[in-house]
Write an enzyme that holds these catalytic residues in place. Structure first.
Site, PDB file in Angstrom:
ATOM      1  N   THR A   1       0.949  -1.320   0.151  1.00  0.00           N
ATOM      2  CA  THR A   1       0.022   0.014  -0.062  1.00  0.00           C
ATOM      3  C   THR A   1       0.874   1.218  -0.027  1.00  0.00           C
ATOM      4  O   THR A   1       0.613   2.242  -0.756  1.00  0.00           O
ATOM      5  CB  THR A   1      -0.968   0.087   1.248  1.00  0.00           C
ATOM      6  OG1 THR A   1      -1.355  -1.419   1.374  1.00  0.00           O
ATOM      7  CG2 THR A   1      -1.957   1.009   1.193  1.00  0.00           C
TER       8      THR A   1
ATOM      9  N   GLY B   1       1.342   1.963   5.594  1.00  0.00           N
ATOM     10  CA  GLY B   1       0.303   0.759   5.580  1.00  0.00           C
ATOM     11  C   GLY B   1       0.116   0.271   7.094  1.00  0.00           C
ATOM     12  O   GLY B   1       0.905   0.792   8.107  1.00  0.00           O
TER      13      GLY B   1
ATOM     14  N   LYS C   1       1.400  -3.366  13.150  1.00  0.00           N
ATOM     15  CA  LYS C   1       2.423  -3.216  11.754  1.00  0.00           C
ATOM     16  C   LYS C   1       3.448  -4.047  11.925  1.00  0.00           C
ATOM     17  O   LYS C   1       3.751  -4.979  12.765  1.00  0.00           O
ATOM     18  CB  LYS C   1       3.000  -1.873  11.723  1.00  0.00           C
ATOM     19  CG  LYS C   1       1.770  -1.056  11.248  1.00  0.00           C
ATOM     20  CD  LYS C   1       2.205   0.525  11.089  1.00  0.00           C
ATOM     21  CE  LYS C   1       3.516   0.645  10.077  1.00  0.00           C
ATOM     22  NZ  LYS C   1       3.395   0.168   8.800  1.00  0.00           N
TER      23      LYS C   1
ATOM     24  N   GLY D   1       5.629  -6.544   7.000  1.00  0.00           N
ATOM     25  CA  GLY D   1       6.617  -6.427   5.797  1.00  0.00           C
ATOM     26  C   GLY D   1       8.040  -6.457   6.582  1.00  0.00           C
ATOM     27  O   GLY D   1       9.256  -6.253   5.982  1.00  0.00           O
TER      28      GLY D   1
ATOM     29  N   GLU E   1       9.911   2.157  10.853  1.00  0.00           N
ATOM     30  CA  GLU E   1       8.503   2.555  10.570  1.00  0.00           C
ATOM     31  C   GLU E   1       8.128   3.288  11.922  1.00  0.00           C
ATOM     32  O   GLU E   1       7.398   4.460  11.913  1.00  0.00           O
ATOM     33  CB  GLU E   1       7.410   1.587  10.341  1.00  0.00           C
ATOM     34  CG  GLU E   1       7.528   0.807   8.800  1.00  0.00           C
ATOM     35  CD  GLU E   1       6.605  -0.255   8.805  1.00  0.00           C
ATOM     36  OE1 GLU E   1       6.568  -0.415   7.515  1.00  0.00           O
ATOM     37  OE2 GLU E   1       6.353  -0.824   9.560  1.00  0.00           O
TER      38      GLU E   1
HETATM   39  C1  5RP Z   1       5.484  -3.456   6.888  1.00  0.00           C
HETATM   40  C2  5RP Z   1       4.290  -3.020   7.517  1.00  0.00           C
HETATM   41  C3  5RP Z   1       3.085  -2.757   6.249  1.00  0.00           C
HETATM   42  O1  5RP Z   1       2.542  -1.548   6.473  1.00  0.00           O
HETATM   43  C4  5RP Z   1       2.087  -3.691   6.430  1.00  0.00           C
HETATM   44  O2  5RP Z   1       2.785  -5.035   6.654  1.00  0.00           O
HETATM   45  C5  5RP Z   1       0.988  -3.711   5.348  1.00  0.00           C
HETATM   46  O3  5RP Z   1       1.584  -4.245   4.144  1.00  0.00           O
HETATM   47  P1  5RP Z   1       0.634  -4.194   2.821  1.00  0.00           P
HETATM   48  O4  5RP Z   1       0.483  -2.677   2.895  1.00  0.00           O
HETATM   49  O5  5RP Z   1       1.551  -4.821   1.774  1.00  0.00           O
HETATM   50  O6  5RP Z   1      -0.586  -4.782   3.070  1.00  0.00           O
HETATM   51  O7  5RP Z   1       3.921  -2.764   8.519  1.00  0.00           O
HETATM   52  O8  5RP Z   1       6.428  -3.462   7.777  1.00  0.00           O
END
Ligand code: 5RP
Length: 240
Positions: free
Chosen positions: A31, A84, A96, A99, A105
């Site tokens: 996202t 995201g 969160k 990823g 973050e």
């Molecule tokens: C990465 C995160 C992302 O924001 C979370 O995993 C959402 O990912 P996506 O937008 O691919 O659904 O926290 O560390």
């Protein structure tokens, strides 16, 4: 429309909150990538911003998109971060770290005047915890840290306790940009997110955890009925 279309719609809405001269934190994930690409197009059209990335991956994408970048230490306080989330509850508490970029973050979000969370509607949940909570830990004594977390989790009104070390597809340990491991804690339900966050904040060996509490200024949610903006209850902070 697909989930990816909803993510993109939320990202494009977030771009409306970026104004000339801003220092902008760039989140990580599919996202956030939509936002980075859209911001890159706006920069190409003449918008002047400085970006601060939350991961090596986002840094590479932002460079590709022509967004000028600075290190967070050089940037100082940021005007806005757009990122995201894996789960968002009605009080805008988040999980969160899906990823693996949670440490950077959270540092970037906590140094921003405003934090906009962009997501598709499936990320909205009545209660956090269906998504396994990522906890970033030091590789040193990781089994000990994991055991200490496991032994304490039941104090926080959780629905289940199962912890797995995150692994890559080839089964090697996943290592974050900061050189740490991640434990994915399958809790099904987190009844006391504040209490759990406070516990993890003080546990030696825990570098960061994926509970983001009181950090989101708003969530921009894309879904079948369009894009909706959700603010924390009683929030007076103007978004622009
Ligand atoms: C990465 C995160 C992302 O924001 C979370 O995993 C959402 O990912 P996506 O937008 O691919 O659904 O926290 O560390």
């Amino acid at each position: 429309m697909s989930t990816d279309d909803y993510k993109r719609a939320a990202a494009l809405k977030a771009l409306e909150y970026v104004t000339d001269g801003m220092k902008v934190g760039l989140g990580t994930g599919s996202t956030a990538d939509h936002f980075t690409r859209a911001l890159g197009e706006a920069v190409e059209d003449g918008l002047r911003v400085i970006g601060v990335s939350t991961s090596v991956r986002t840094e590479a994408l932002a460079r590709e998109c022509g967004i000028p970048l600075v290190d967070i230490d050089a940037a100082g306080q940021l005007d806005l971060t757009v990122d995201g989330a894996d789960e968002i509850d009605p009080d805008l508490r988040l999980i969160k770290g899906g990823g693996g970029a949670l440490l950077r973050e959270k540092i970037v979000a906590s140094g921003s005047n405003r934090v906009l969370i962009i997501a598709d509607e499936a990320k909205m949940v009545p209660q956090l915890g269906a998504f396994p909570l990522p906890v970033e830990i030091s590789p040193f004594a990781w089994k000990t840290t994991s055991r200490r977390i496991r032994d304490s989790l039941s104090r926080f009104d959780v629905g289940n306790v199962a912890i797995a070390l995150r692994r890559n597809k080839n089964m090697s340990s996943f290592v974050t940009d900061g050189g740490h491991y991640i434990l994915d804690c399958d809790l099904r339900r987190i009844g006391d997110p504040q209490g759990l966050a406070a516990f993890l904040d003080t546990l030696p060996g825990v570098m960061e955890h994926g509970l983001f509490i009181d950090l989101a200024s708003a969530a921009i949610i894309g879904g079948a009925s369009g894009v909706h903006i959700i603010r924390p209850e009683g929030s007076q902070l103007p978004l622009l």
